[in-house]
Write a protein that holds these residues in place. Structure first.
Motif, PDB file in Angstrom:
ATOM      1  N   GLY A 113     -34.188 -21.036   7.341  1.00 34.24           N
ATOM      2  CA  GLY A 113     -34.621 -22.375   7.688  1.00 34.24           C
ATOM      3  C   GLY A 113     -34.300 -23.354   6.565  1.00 34.24           C
ATOM      4  O   GLY A 113     -33.199 -23.326   6.007  1.00 34.24           O
ATOM      5  N   GLU A 114     -35.259 -24.189   6.210  1.00 30.36           N
ATOM      6  CA  GLU A 114     -35.051 -25.167   5.145  1.00 30.36           C
ATOM      7  C   GLU A 114     -35.401 -24.617   3.768  1.00 30.36           C
ATOM      8  O   GLU A 114     -35.329 -25.324   2.772  1.00 30.36           O
TER       9      GLU A 114
ATOM     10  N   ILE B 188     -29.227 -16.797   4.770  1.00 26.78           N
ATOM     11  CA  ILE B 188     -28.430 -16.857   5.990  1.00 26.78           C
ATOM     12  C   ILE B 188     -29.202 -17.741   6.953  1.00 26.78           C
ATOM     13  O   ILE B 188     -30.402 -17.552   7.159  1.00 26.78           O
ATOM     14  N   GLU B 189     -28.521 -18.726   7.554  1.00 23.71           N
ATOM     15  CA  GLU B 189     -29.219 -19.688   8.404  1.00 23.71           C
ATOM     16  C   GLU B 189     -28.319 -20.109   9.572  1.00 23.71           C
ATOM     17  O   GLU B 189     -27.127 -20.334   9.389  1.00 23.71           O
ATOM     18  N   LEU B 190     -28.913 -20.193  10.748  1.00 23.04           N
ATOM     19  CA  LEU B 190     -28.164 -20.553  11.951  1.00 23.04           C
ATOM     20  C   LEU B 190     -27.718 -22.004  11.945  1.00 23.04           C
ATOM     21  O   LEU B 190     -26.623 -22.326  12.403  1.00 23.04           O
ATOM     22  N   THR B 191     -28.553 -22.910  11.427  1.00 21.75           N
ATOM     23  CA  THR B 191     -28.265 -24.341  11.518  1.00 21.75           C
ATOM     24  C   THR B 191     -27.726 -24.890  10.196  1.00 21.75           C
ATOM     25  O   THR B 191     -28.232 -24.568   9.121  1.00 21.75           O
ATOM     26  N   ALA B 192     -26.712 -25.739  10.296  1.00 21.39           N
ATOM     27  CA  ALA B 192     -26.141 -26.358   9.096  1.00 21.39           C
ATOM     28  C   ALA B 192     -27.151 -27.267   8.411  1.00 21.39           C
ATOM     29  O   ALA B 192     -27.198 -27.351   7.182  1.00 21.39           O
TER      30      ALA B 192
ATOM     31  N   VAL C 247     -25.070 -18.905   3.831  1.00 16.17           N
ATOM     32  CA  VAL C 247     -24.011 -18.832   4.841  1.00 16.17           C
ATOM     33  C   VAL C 247     -24.590 -19.271   6.174  1.00 16.17           C
ATOM     34  O   VAL C 247     -25.749 -18.975   6.492  1.00 16.17           O
ATOM     35  N   VAL C 248     -23.797 -19.984   6.957  1.00 18.17           N
ATOM     36  CA  VAL C 248     -24.265 -20.606   8.190  1.00 18.17           C
ATOM     37  C   VAL C 248     -23.618 -19.926   9.386  1.00 18.17           C
ATOM     38  O   VAL C 248     -22.389 -19.792   9.448  1.00 18.17           O
ATOM     39  N   GLY C 249     -24.445 -19.506  10.337  1.00 14.50           N
ATOM     40  CA  GLY C 249     -23.914 -18.930  11.562  1.00 14.50           C
ATOM     41  C   GLY C 249     -24.879 -17.953  12.187  1.00 14.50           C
ATOM     42  O   GLY C 249     -25.969 -17.689  11.659  1.00 14.50           O
TER      43      GLY C 249
END
Length: 214
Positions: free
Chosen positions: A29-30, A49-53, A69-71
């Protein structure tokens, strides 16, 4: 949803050791939880590791994370991450992926040092807030909570512990959060006397073997 991504998981912090070394925060998250570890001196460094940019940008900015890393967790390129984290946190993320068993095994294999620690937090589908309506024929998804509409997998305490153990980890501590916590009075009492049905969240601390198998 901004509150969901910016929550600091105090229950997770309580389960971790005073010193967590280098940390990988999966589904960060943030970065509020990692920031708490950094600001208190309990972590040497935190990656994520985070889904949202947008979440990743906040984590590497205000929260002080190094590499994020984003994805999608199941397909993201993890090569920028190191292979020797002391601690991996999987806080409310494994229930969002199709194959959490493979995801957790892969994270342990590729990124956790021998003897390192993993903390896993997942919702408890045995919670009265799910079981009660289910007995009345209702199983309705919501924007958050145990039946968050983005959840793909559901766990009880037994199956969540099996998820951790099938990754080759040994459980060394457990905790939970319950209905009514933080409210006091009757709601808190109900959460305590309801046994497993009063548990909203399941938490496990586990360690990897000191030596990797060939």
């Amino acid at each position: 949803m901004s509150g969901y991504y910016s929550n600091c998981r105090l229950d997770v912090l309580a389960l971790l050791a005073p010193s967590t070394g280098r940390v990988l925060d999966v589904g960060c998250g943030e970065g509020a939880t990692g920031a708490a570890l950094l600001n208190s001196g309990r972590a040497d460094a935190v990656d994520g590791i985070e889904l949202t940019a947008a979440g990743a940008e906040r984590a590497t900015g205000d929260a002080g994370y190094g590499t994020v890393v984003v994805g999608d967790l199941e397909t993201v390129d993890r090569t920028p991450l190191v292979d020797h984290y002391d601690t991996i946190m999987c806080n409310d993320v494994l229930e969002h992926v199709q194959d959490p068993w493979t995801v957790l095994r892969t994270l342990v294999r590729d990124h956790l040092r021998p003897g390192g620690t993993v903390v896993v937090s997942v919702p408890n589908v045995q919670c009265a807030e799910v079981v009660g309506p289910l007995l009345l024929g209702r199983f309705e998804y919501a924007d958050d909570g145990v039946l968050d509409r983005t959840h793909l997998r559901f766990f009880t305490r037994r199956s969540a512990r099996a998820l951790v153990e099938t990754a080759g980890l040994t459980v060394t501590g457990e905790a939970d959060s319950r209905i009514g916590e933080g409210r006091g009075g009757a709601p808190r009492l109900v959460g305590r006397i309801a046994g497993p049905f009063g548990v909203r969240q399941l938490l496990f601390r586990a360690v990897s073997p000191q030596h990797r198998a060939d």
